[in-house]
Scaffold this motif. Structure first.
Motif, PDB file in Angstrom:
ATOM      1  N   LEU A   1      -5.350   7.657   4.832  1.00 22.04           N
ATOM      2  CA  LEU A   1      -4.453   6.777   5.575  1.00 22.04           C
ATOM      3  C   LEU A   1      -2.992   7.112   5.269  1.00 22.04           C
ATOM      4  CD1 LEU A   1      -6.216   3.326   4.958  1.00 22.04           C
ATOM      5  CD2 LEU A   1      -6.557   4.916   6.872  1.00 22.04           C
ATOM      6  N   SER A   2      -2.103   6.677   6.142  1.00 24.33           N
ATOM      7  CA  SER A   2      -0.678   6.797   5.858  1.00 24.33           C
ATOM      8  C   SER A   2      -0.316   5.849   4.729  1.00 24.33           C
ATOM      9  CB  SER A   2       0.141   6.440   7.099  1.00 24.33           C
ATOM     10  OG  SER A   2       0.001   5.052   7.396  1.00 24.33           O
ATOM     11  N   ILE A   3       0.838   6.073   4.084  1.00 23.66           N
ATOM     12  CA  ILE A   3       1.258   5.204   2.984  1.00 23.66           C
ATOM     13  C   ILE A   3       1.362   3.760   3.464  1.00 23.66           C
ATOM     14  CG2 ILE A   3       3.181   4.642   1.444  1.00 23.66           C
ATOM     15  CD1 ILE A   3       3.681   7.599   1.099  1.00 23.66           C
ATOM     16  N   GLU A   4       1.939   3.572   4.634  1.00 24.64           N
ATOM     17  CA  GLU A   4       2.089   2.216   5.156  1.00 24.64           C
ATOM     18  C   GLU A   4       0.734   1.550   5.367  1.00 24.64           C
ATOM     19  OE1 GLU A   4       4.197  -0.109   8.930  1.00 24.64           O
ATOM     20  OE2 GLU A   4       4.498   2.052   8.639  1.00 24.64           O
ATOM     21  N   ASP A   5      -0.217   2.303   5.909  1.00 25.26           N
ATOM     22  CA  ASP A   5      -1.553   1.738   6.142  1.00 25.26           C
ATOM     23  C   ASP A   5      -2.281   1.467   4.828  1.00 25.26           C
ATOM     24  OD1 ASP A   5      -1.163   1.742   8.840  1.00 25.26           O
ATOM     25  OD2 ASP A   5      -2.278   3.594   9.224  1.00 25.26           O
ATOM     26  N   ARG A   6      -2.097   2.344   3.840  1.00 29.63           N
ATOM     27  CA  ARG A   6      -2.703   2.084   2.524  1.00 29.63           C
ATOM     28  C   ARG A   6      -2.143   0.798   1.919  1.00 29.63           C
ATOM     29  NH1 ARG A   6      -0.985   7.725   0.228  1.00 29.63           N
ATOM     30  NH2 ARG A   6      -2.107   9.091   1.660  1.00 29.63           N
ATOM     31  N   ARG A   7      -0.822   0.663   2.009  1.00 28.77           N
ATOM     32  CA  ARG A   7      -0.168  -0.516   1.456  1.00 28.77           C
ATOM     33  C   ARG A   7      -0.704  -1.788   2.118  1.00 28.77           C
ATOM     34  NH1 ARG A   7       4.852   1.532   0.947  1.00 28.77           N
ATOM     35  NH2 ARG A   7       5.366   1.118   3.118  1.00 28.77           N
ATOM     36  N   GLN A   8      -0.878  -1.734   3.441  1.00 30.17           N
ATOM     37  CA  GLN A   8      -1.377  -2.907   4.149  1.00 30.17           C
ATOM     38  C   GLN A   8      -2.833  -3.191   3.794  1.00 30.17           C
ATOM     39  OE1 GLN A   8       0.726  -4.888   6.080  1.00 30.17           O
ATOM     40  NE2 GLN A   8      -1.024  -6.258   5.708  1.00 30.17           N
ATOM     41  N   GLU A   9      -3.623  -2.128   3.606  1.00 27.82           N
ATOM     42  CA  GLU A   9      -5.024  -2.303   3.217  1.00 27.82           C
ATOM     43  C   GLU A   9      -5.123  -3.012   1.867  1.00 27.82           C
ATOM     44  OE1 GLU A   9      -9.099  -2.103   3.642  1.00 27.82           O
ATOM     45  OE2 GLU A   9      -7.674  -1.322   5.124  1.00 27.82           O
ATOM     46  N   VAL A  10      -4.312  -2.567   0.912  1.00 29.23           N
ATOM     47  CA  VAL A  10      -4.301  -3.200  -0.411  1.00 29.23           C
ATOM     48  C   VAL A  10      -3.784  -4.629  -0.306  1.00 29.23           C
ATOM     49  CG1 VAL A  10      -3.223  -3.134  -2.702  1.00 29.23           C
ATOM     50  CG2 VAL A  10      -4.103  -1.023  -1.662  1.00 29.23           C
ATOM     51  N   ALA A  11      -2.739  -4.832   0.483  1.00 29.62           N
ATOM     52  CA  ALA A  11      -2.174  -6.175   0.647  1.00 29.62           C
ATOM     53  C   ALA A  11      -3.204  -7.137   1.233  1.00 29.62           C
ATOM     54  CB  ALA A  11      -0.938  -6.112   1.540  1.00 29.62           C
ATOM     55  N   ASP A  12      -3.960  -6.669   2.212  1.00 31.54           N
ATOM     56  CA  ASP A  12      -4.978  -7.522   2.833  1.00 31.54           C
ATOM     57  C   ASP A  12      -6.072  -7.884   1.837  1.00 31.54           C
ATOM     58  OD1 ASP A  12      -3.573  -7.415   5.198  1.00 31.54           O
ATOM     59  OD2 ASP A  12      -4.835  -5.862   6.108  1.00 31.54           O
ATOM     60  N   ARG A  13      -6.519  -6.905   1.077  1.00 31.54           N
ATOM     61  CA  ARG A  13      -7.623  -7.149   0.151  1.00 31.54           C
ATOM     62  C   ARG A  13      -7.198  -8.014  -1.037  1.00 31.54           C
ATOM     63  NH1 ARG A  13     -12.234  -2.816   0.344  1.00 31.54           N
ATOM     64  NH2 ARG A  13     -11.883  -1.912   2.398  1.00 31.54           N
ATOM     65  N   CYS A  14      -5.944  -7.863  -1.449  1.00 28.94           N
ATOM     66  CA  CYS A  14      -5.460  -8.611  -2.621  1.00 28.94           C
ATOM     67  C   CYS A  14      -4.654  -9.840  -2.235  1.00 28.94           C
ATOM     68  CB  CYS A  14      -4.615  -7.695  -3.501  1.00 28.94           C
ATOM     69  SG  CYS A  14      -5.527  -6.291  -4.177  1.00 28.94           S
ATOM     70  N   ASP A  15      -4.550 -10.099  -0.950  1.00 26.80           N
ATOM     71  CA  ASP A  15      -3.843 -11.277  -0.455  1.00 26.80           C
ATOM     72  C   ASP A  15      -2.404 -11.311  -0.973  1.00 26.80           C
ATOM     73  OD1 ASP A  15      -3.633 -13.583   1.071  1.00 26.80           O
ATOM     74  OD2 ASP A  15      -4.262 -14.900  -0.564  1.00 26.80           O
ATOM     75  N   LEU A  16      -1.702 -10.176  -0.857  1.00 30.31           N
ATOM     76  CA  LEU A  16      -0.315 -10.111  -1.308  1.00 30.31           C
ATOM     77  C   LEU A  16       0.603 -10.794  -0.305  1.00 30.31           C
ATOM     78  CD1 LEU A  16      -0.009  -6.410  -2.559  1.00 30.31           C
ATOM     79  CD2 LEU A  16      -0.722  -8.438  -3.835  1.00 30.31           C
ATOM     80  N   ASP A  17       1.654 -11.433  -0.812  1.00 31.22           N
ATOM     81  CA  ASP A  17       2.632 -12.026   0.093  1.00 31.22           C
ATOM     82  C   ASP A  17       3.648 -10.971   0.530  1.00 31.22           C
ATOM     83  OD1 ASP A  17       4.453 -11.732  -2.022  1.00 31.22           O
ATOM     84  OD2 ASP A  17       4.223 -13.811  -2.678  1.00 31.22           O
ATOM     85  N   GLU A  18       4.511 -11.347   1.463  1.00 30.02           N
ATOM     86  CA  GLU A  18       5.472 -10.392   2.024  1.00 30.02           C
ATOM     87  C   GLU A  18       6.430  -9.864   0.964  1.00 30.02           C
ATOM     88  OE1 GLU A  18       5.744  -8.869   4.925  1.00 30.02           O
ATOM     89  OE2 GLU A  18       3.823  -9.780   5.428  1.00 30.02           O
ATOM     90  N   GLU A  19       6.787 -10.710   0.008  1.00 26.21           N
ATOM     91  CA  GLU A  19       7.700 -10.268  -1.049  1.00 26.21           C
ATOM     92  C   GLU A  19       7.094  -9.134  -1.866  1.00 26.21           C
ATOM     93  OE1 GLU A  19      10.204 -12.129  -4.860  1.00 26.21           O
ATOM     94  OE2 GLU A  19       8.902 -13.408  -3.640  1.00 26.21           O
ATOM     95  N   ALA A  20       5.802  -9.260  -2.179  1.00 28.12           N
ATOM     96  CA  ALA A  20       5.128  -8.213  -2.944  1.00 28.12           C
ATOM     97  C   ALA A  20       5.017  -6.930  -2.132  1.00 28.12           C
ATOM     98  CB  ALA A  20       3.745  -8.687  -3.379  1.00 28.12           C
ATOM     99  N   ILE A  21       4.696  -7.066  -0.846  1.00 24.14           N
ATOM    100  CA  ILE A  21       4.582  -5.878   0.009  1.00 24.14           C
ATOM    101  C   ILE A  21       5.921  -5.167   0.091  1.00 24.14           C
ATOM    102  CG2 ILE A  21       4.074  -5.081   2.348  1.00 24.14           C
ATOM    103  CD1 ILE A  21       2.211  -7.522   2.615  1.00 24.14           C
ATOM    104  N   GLU A  22       6.989  -5.926   0.282  1.00 20.13           N
ATOM    105  CA  GLU A  22       8.326  -5.324   0.364  1.00 20.13           C
ATOM    106  C   GLU A  22       8.726  -4.673  -0.959  1.00 20.13           C
ATOM    107  OE1 GLU A  22      10.940  -8.396   1.638  1.00 20.13           O
ATOM    108  OE2 GLU A  22       9.971  -8.625   3.608  1.00 20.13           O
ATOM    109  N   ALA A  23       8.332  -5.288  -2.067  1.00 25.58           N
ATOM    110  CA  ALA A  23       8.662  -4.716  -3.383  1.00 25.58           C
ATOM    111  C   ALA A  23       7.968  -3.375  -3.577  1.00 25.58           C
ATOM    112  CB  ALA A  23       8.264  -5.687  -4.491  1.00 25.58           C
ATOM    113  N   LEU A  24       6.713  -3.280  -3.160  1.00 21.81           N
ATOM    114  CA  LEU A  24       6.009  -2.002  -3.265  1.00 21.81           C
ATOM    115  C   LEU A  24       6.666  -0.949  -2.394  1.00 21.81           C
ATOM    116  CD1 LEU A  24       2.293  -3.228  -3.228  1.00 21.81           C
ATOM    117  CD2 LEU A  24       3.493  -2.167  -5.150  1.00 21.81           C
ATOM    118  N   ALA A  25       7.126  -1.358  -1.210  1.00 16.77           N
ATOM    119  CA  ALA A  25       7.757  -0.408  -0.306  1.00 16.77           C
ATOM    120  C   ALA A  25       9.123   0.043  -0.831  1.00 16.77           C
ATOM    121  CB  ALA A  25       7.911  -1.028   1.080  1.00 16.77           C
ATOM    122  N   ALA A  26       9.864  -0.910  -1.419  1.00 17.01           N
ATOM    123  CA  ALA A  26      11.214  -0.591  -1.882  1.00 17.01           C
ATOM    124  C   ALA A  26      11.199   0.157  -3.207  1.00 17.01           C
ATOM    125  CB  ALA A  26      12.025  -1.878  -2.013  1.00 17.01           C
ATOM    126  N   GLY A  27      10.270  -0.231  -4.090  1.00 17.45           N
ATOM    127  CA  GLY A  27      10.094   0.493  -5.351  1.00 17.45           C
ATOM    128  C   GLY A  27      11.095   0.138  -6.419  1.00 17.45           C
TER     129      GLY A  27
END
Length: 423
Positions: free
Chosen positions: A11-37
């Protein structure tokens, strides 16, 4: 949550991130933090000294882990390509037999207070032990919040050492630090008791600081790997042969510190990567792990045997000093997101996960060593890095890497030649 995600790497990085976010029920802040680094300069300047910038590690996700009956996705911050893949593979090998079982002895840290120039060390030891209840009470006055949460100084121990500089009386404070790593708590207690120890020993107190040999804070993990999981259709070796070679490789490490050092480095590849992702102190864990491995002559932190059913029985024991509160973990947004992915409730739970990751990392590496050799898988995964170093960009990265693997010539000079041809 199911940690088995076949094809995640495709998968693309974005799709991997979303897959993990969905499975772990991450909020938007956590998703953005992973993207920003990375850290903003202002925050970085509060965490370290003389800051001029920040540096980032890629955060990968190890899949397939089932630990104490629960599936886990494991965030790993590391630059070595093969580590995340090996951890995932190791977890998959143990998955069908139930995954990993862990046990943690509790979050107990030790503070040391060194007294020198003591005229009668053994009499001084007796005086300290006779006054232990008062000393414990004074130590706990330093951290009432810790005591309120069920932790605090629990005991006082005293050792008389015969050193190159003469006799020393060493007082140990045994402290339950709850969900903290505990360095600040135990150091503060040691500082506070220094005058008391000086008075009781009639000597001079010098060092008062924690010990990173946290042998009261042990984490253990075990797993069983069936022989058929240790080999594949392309291998010339049977699963039983690979199993027995892994046990032989462990016996080599148990007999030879030169091998044991590399054996344990393989364990720490996994543990350090998770510790870095969560902004815990990997240096403290390294120090404690290697000191623990050297107690009776340096040896391996894992053990391998063949059980009654013919499975490879795998186990690990080492000190792990981590925290889920305090420290720098909450100061790094991506580290907070990593903790959200792990979804742990205590420092003990995190320590058990780290032990399981170290065990999986170790036997996956040993399986490669005793079968196709460590470089085959490592260099195949490293091919993309070689292609990029040769100047490949975009789709050419995968194309050059695939050709390098196909030719079994994973070298930069060949990558440059292929790149010229493809262009």
């Amino acid at each position: 949550m199911d940690s088995r995600i076949p094809g995640l790497y495709k998968l693309s990085i974005e799709d991997r991130r979303q897959e993990v976010a969905d499975r772990c029920d991450l909020d938007e802040e956590a998703i953005e933090a992973l993207a920003a680094g990375g850290l903003a300069d202002e925050r970085a300047d509060t965490i370290s000294e003389n800051v001029v910038g920040t540096i980032e590690y890629p955060v990968g996700i190890a899949t397939n882990f089932r630990i104490d009956g629960a599936d886990r996705l494991i965030p790993m911050a590391i630059e070595e390509t093969s580590v995340v893949a090996a951890a995932s593979y190791g977890a998959r090998m143990a998955r069908e037999t139930g995954g990993f079982t862990t046990n943690v002895t509790g979050p107990i840290m030790i503070a040391q207070i060194q007294a020198t120039d003591v005229a009668d060390p053994h009499a001084a030891k007796t005086r300290i032990l006779n006054d232990a209840d008062r000393l414990i009470e004074l130590a706990n006055e330093e951290d009432p919040v810790l005591v309120e949460h069920g932790g605090g100084c629990q005991d006082v121990e005293v050792r008389v050492l015969d050193s190159a500089r003469g006799g020393m009386v060493i007082t140990h404070l045994i402290v339950d630090v709850r969900d903290a790593m505990g360095g600040n708590a135990v150091n503060s207690m040691a500082e506070a008791l220094a005058p008391e120890i000086e008075a009781l020993t009639e000597g001079t107190v010098q060092l008062r600081i924690l010990s990173n040999l946290a042998d009261r804070r042990l984490a253990r993990a075990s797993a069983r790997v069936p022989p058929e999981a240790l080999t594949d259709d392309d291998s010339d070796l049977s699963g039983e042969a690979v199993r027995d070679r892994i046990v032989d490789a462990w016996a080599f490490a148990a007999a030879d510190p030169y091998r044991a050092a590399t054996h344990n480095k393989g364990i720490m590849n996994g543990i350090d990567a998770v510790t870095t992702a969560t902004f815990n102190d990997w240096r403290a864990i390294e120090a404690g792990a290697h000191a623990y491995a050297a107690r009776g002559g340096y040896g391996p932190l894992t053990t391998y045997e063949v059980d009654d059913d013919g499975n490879l029985a795998c186990s690990i024991e080492l000190p792990i000093q981590v925290g889920t509160v305090g420290g720098a973990t909450q100061l790094q947004p991506a580290a907070r997101a990593a903790m959200d992915i792990l979804d742990v409730d205590s420092a003990d739970e995190l320590a058990g996960i780290l032990a399981a990751v170290g065990l999986a990392q170790n036997y996956a590496g040993l399986r490669a060593l005793v079968s196709e050799g460590i470089q085959t898988g490592h260099m195949n995964l490293h091919a993309k890095n070689i292609a990029i170093q040769a100047g490949a960009t975009g789709d050419l990265v995968d194309e050059v890497a695939d050709r390098l693997v196909e030719e079994d010539a994973i070298r930069q000079d060949r990558a440059e030649e292929l790149l010229d041809e493809l262009r």
